[in-house]
Design a protein around this motif. Structure first.
Motif, short mmCIF file in Angstrom:
data_model
loop_
_atom_site.label_atom_id
_atom_site.label_comp_id
_atom_site.label_asym_id
_atom_site.label_seq_id
_atom_site.Cartn_x
_atom_site.Cartn_y
_atom_site.Cartn_z
N ARG A 48 0.88 -1.17 0.00
CA ARG A 48 0.00 0.00 0.00
C ARG A 48 0.91 1.22 0.00
NH1 ARG A 48 -5.18 0.56 2.12
NH2 ARG A 48 -5.05 -0.97 3.76
N MET A 69 1.72 4.71 -0.21
CA MET A 69 1.00 5.98 -0.09
C MET A 69 1.78 7.10 -0.76
SD MET A 69 -1.69 5.05 1.54
CE MET A 69 -2.50 6.55 2.09
N ARG A 95 4.15 15.02 0.09
CA ARG A 95 3.01 15.74 -0.47
C ARG A 95 2.60 15.28 -1.86
NH1 ARG A 95 1.87 20.55 2.47
NH2 ARG A 95 0.52 21.09 0.77
N PHE A 124 1.18 11.80 -4.27
CA PHE A 124 0.65 10.44 -4.22
C PHE A 124 0.95 9.74 -5.53
CE2 PHE A 124 -1.71 12.79 -1.13
CZ PHE A 124 -1.96 11.88 -0.12
N PRO A 145 -5.02 6.73 -6.46
CA PRO A 145 -5.92 6.21 -5.43
C PRO A 145 -5.92 4.68 -5.38
CG PRO A 145 -6.99 7.96 -6.65
CD PRO A 145 -5.69 7.70 -7.33
N LYS A 146 -5.69 4.06 -6.54
CA LYS A 146 -5.75 2.60 -6.55
C LYS A 146 -4.56 1.98 -5.82
CE LYS A 146 -8.17 2.63 -10.93
NZ LYS A 146 -7.95 2.48 -12.37
N CYS A 193 -3.34 3.35 -3.05
CA CYS A 193 -3.68 3.49 -1.64
C CYS A 193 -4.69 2.44 -1.22
CB CYS A 193 -4.26 4.88 -1.37
SG CYS A 193 -3.22 6.22 -1.91
N GLY A 194 -5.53 2.04 -2.15
CA GLY A 194 -6.58 1.08 -1.79
C GLY A 194 -6.30 -0.32 -2.32
N PHE A 219 2.02 19.21 -9.56
CA PHE A 219 1.42 17.88 -9.59
C PHE A 219 1.38 17.31 -8.18
CE2 PHE A 219 2.78 17.45 -14.10
CZ PHE A 219 1.54 17.13 -14.61
N PHE A 220 0.36 16.51 -7.90
CA PHE A 220 0.51 15.77 -6.66
C PHE A 220 0.62 14.28 -6.92
CE2 PHE A 220 -3.85 15.25 -7.28
CZ PHE A 220 -4.48 16.48 -7.29
N TRP A 221 0.94 13.93 -8.17
CA TRP A 221 1.20 12.53 -8.45
C TRP A 221 2.67 12.40 -8.86
CZ3 TRP A 221 -3.01 13.74 -12.28
CH2 TRP A 221 -4.24 13.74 -11.65
N ILE A 233 -4.71 9.50 -14.42
CA ILE A 233 -3.51 10.29 -14.25
C ILE A 233 -2.83 10.53 -15.60
CG2 ILE A 233 -1.21 10.23 -13.23
CD1 ILE A 233 -2.65 8.87 -10.82
#
Ligand code: SF4
Ligand code: SF4
Lengths: 312, 367
Positions: free
Chosen positions: A76, A78, A83, A85, A88-89, A91-92, A216-218, A250
């Motif tokens: 997982r 994160m 700051r 990521f 989302p996939k 993280c989950g 960007f936050f990715w 993304i």
């Protein structure tokens, strides 16, 4: 203890780390096989319909080894950078696996934060506890794994070709030859070298990415965008091929921003899903390479004209 | 400067009150419609999510009426919403529209100072002082809270009403009336009036309507056009529906208040299935599904646009919840092609299923 490591998603970047870590902890490590159509089909059967193909393939890898393992590593992840990521996939991911694949053995669900060695260490202690109570042993395994990771290299940088193409996208799309239908070989075959995001200098990547109105936050979006802009604007390559999973939210953003950025620089987007056929892919790559070479010839002519007029 | 903003449910009611009071020139884009979707889809990159496309449609229709500045709220998180503004700016520029974007980010991400500066642009334009700016904002917030309450009641009470269609009519009248005035006090008065009215609707409390929760991705849940007016359809069927995500919830969330207030129970509910936030509103979706089952509702409908990353994770978890709690959940994935007929058939089939379950459970338990 038998620990399974699925050969999908960021295995392509951090697989070596995981393998050494668990081996050092005294586990028997089982890495799933190379992606193939069986694994893909297993993944399609055992995942939510709407998932992108790299996620489905990951499910397939997990399903292919779960019955031989006491513990399967479902990272997982994160954050790789503060700051930022990944998706989302990611993280989950443990939830997706647990709820989609029946009869799963134990899995690692702990959060992995890798923006700093200390943070990563903390995460790995938690994960190591699944195997042993001996903290010292975990620490040693961590150090060994870190060392192995740092001395490993990832990415492609071909030196000896005259024409070069930057191959961009999430690492698993760029590096899993099954997913991308062996695009690297194909390009080599056509006499074209390949360069990946890892070989753009970090400083430049960030500089180019920071020129956007909004950061960007990715993580991989920043890498791909920054590297793409850097490669194109400094003519480090002759063209860009972006490998993207169909319905990847993304990539859809990065591709648009990068297209805007590089203007008429040769840019090809290859979308992968479970139905992508080799034929269509090959023709598009060939046409793209043709175009690049023609363009190069033209530019060559132009510049030699230029030189003439100057010298006369 | 003539400002505009994208639609999201009743947000325009609050925005209008705010801008009226501030005295800034503005255009409310035509309520989201097929034409907006069509142009939005035409100009947007194919793989962008549906909200993006409808928003582009809103802008273009507002630009046609003279808008030159867009206010958008960019929330940061591991999802695309935060990246919207950059792409949207580029896209409009390519179409030849020089549009200024005022991006209001959560103070957590850009800092309070930057946020106030951006908001200050608006206040400066109006020639009023910051104090009146804040007053105008508070009125807007009050308005959206009232509107959300009215809507919530209307959707729920529709299952109990004696005169069929009364709740729906009240809701429509209210929306229409409140935007017809430019006087903010008048608008608030209208809202308060309708709040009383909706509570006075004649009801048959012996009725046992089907109860359904609407959960999923926030935009498609809130913006009725994007979900083909699902809650209004449910009203027509005499079904009571319920949703937690509303513009006022969203505002509070943006300001970071919800964390402490109303989402504790939600977190507790989602804990077992999704113990952490993964972006978007996946966690809310899971928590709501669990709560809906616990509250004894009949079922839940999950909505999300094609390709929505966080909700795909939720979708993989929902079947387990459905099984554990013996609680039917249906997922509707929305895109620009969501053809009316197939969509409606699925909703009807789901309602049938819920009806049948009730009948069999009556037989089983003899009540
Ligand atoms: S980043 Fe894109 S390709 Fe990777 S898991 Fe997320 S949606 Fe899929
Ligand atoms: S939550 Fe879903 S719909 Fe919203 S921006 Fe992200 S991907 Fe798009």
């Amino acid at each position: 203890m038998k620990v399974g490591i699925p050969k999908g998603l960021l295995y392509w970047k951090y697989g070596i780390f995981a393998e050494i870590f668990f081996t050092e902890l005294g586990c028997e490590v089982i890495v799933s096989g190379d992606t193939n159509s069986e694994i893909l089909n297993l993944g399609i059967e055992n995942s939510v319909d709407e998932a992108c193909v790299p996620i489905k393939v990951f499910h397939g890898h997990v399903a292919s080894i779960k019955d031989q393992c006491d513990l399967v590593v479902i990272p997982r992840i994160m954050r790789l950078t503060d700051r930022e990521f990944i998706c989302p996939k990611f993280c989950g991911l443990p939830e997706m696996i647990k709820n989609s694949i029946p009869n799963m053995p134990d899995i690692t669900e702990e959060e992995i934060n890798a923006y700093h060695e200390k943070a990563l260490y903390k995460s790995m202690i938690q994960i190591g506890k699944k195997v042993t109570k001996d903290r010292r042993k975990i620490q040693k395994a961590f150090e060994k794994a870190m060392e192995a990771y740092q001395t490993s290299s990832c990415g492609i940088h071909d030196e000896k070709y005259e024409s070069k193409i930057a191959l961009l996208g999430h690492p698993y799309n760029v590096q899993d030859p099954f997913l991308n239908m062996n695009v690297v070989n194909k390009l080599h075959h056509l006499g074209v070298g390949v360069m990946t995001e890892e070989f753009a200098p970090k400083k430049e990547v960030n500089e180019y990415a920071n020129q956007l109105f909004k950061k960007f936050f990715w993580t991989f979006a920043r890498h791909c965008y920054g590297a793409g802009a850097y490669f194109a604007e400094n003519r480090k390559v002759d063209g860009i091929i972006y490998l993207s999973a169909f319905a990847c939210g993304i990539d859809s953003v990065v591709i648009e921003l990068l297209k805007d950025r590089v203007g008429d620089f040769p840019f090809l987007v290859l979308k992968m899903d479970e139905q992508t056929g080799q034929g269509g892919f090959d023709t598009r790559i060939e046409a793209f390479v043709d175009m690049i070479e023609r363009r190069k010839e033209c530019e060559g002519n132009f510049s030699s004209y230029g030189e003439h007029s100057y010298s006369s | 400067m003539k400002v505009t903003f994208p639609h999201m449910g009743n947000i325009h009611i609050a925005a209008k009150i705010f801008l009226d009071d501030l005295g800034v020139d503005y255009v409310v884009p035509p309520i989201s419609n097929n034409k907006a979707l069509e142009v939005g889809t035409m100009y947007s990159p194919e793989e962008m999510c549906l909200p993006f496309k409808i928003m582009i449609g809103n802008y273009i229709q507002a630009i046609e009426q003279g808008a030159d500045t867009v206010i958008i709220v960019g929330s940061c998180g591991p999802c695309r919403f935060g990246e919207y503004c950059e792409l949207q700016m580029n896209l409009l520029k390519k179409l030849g529209h020089e549009i200024t974007f005022i991006v209001l980010d959560s103070p957590r991400d850009v800092g309070k100072k930057e946020l106030l500066e951006r908001a200050g642009l608006l206040v400066k334009e109006s020639g009023k002082n910051n104090y009146s700016g804040i007053l105008a904002m508070l009125k807007g917030v009050k308005a959206i809270e009232l509107m959300d309450e009215i809507e919530k009641e209307a959707y729920w009470l529709a299952g109990y009403e004696i005169n069929k269609g009364e709740c729906k009519k009240l809701l429509h009248d209210c929306r229409q009336k409140v935007v017809s005035t430019k006087d903010s006090d008048q608008a608030l008065k209208i809202l308060k009036e309708y709040k009383k009215k909706i509570n006075r609707v004649k009801m048959d409390s012996t009725k046992q309507p089907l109860k359904v929760s609407i959960i999923g991705e926030i935009y498609t849940v809130i913006e009725p056009f994007s979900n083909q007016y699902i809650q209004e359809r449910l009203m027509d069927y005499g079904v009571s529906s319920n949703r937690m995500l509303t513009p006022s919830w969203w505002l509070k969330d943006l300001l970071g208040k919800v964390v402490k207030m109303n989402s504790i129970s939600l977190r507790r509910a989602s804990q077992e299935y999704l113990p952490l936030g993964i972006g978007g509103h996946a966690r809310e979706c899971i928590g709501e599904a669990v709560l809906a089952a616990k509250e004894g509702q009949d079922g839940a409908i999950q909505l999300f646009p094609v390709g929505c990353m966080p909700e795909i994770v939720s979708k993989s978890i929902l079947p387990t919840i459905s099984k554990d709690k013996d609680f039917p959940i249906m997922t509707l994935v929305l895109d620009e092609m969501t053809g009316q007929s197939g969509y409606i058939t699925r909703i009807e089939a789901f309602l049938d299923l819920l009806e049948r379950r009730r009948e069999t459970s009556h037989v089983l338990f003899g009540n």
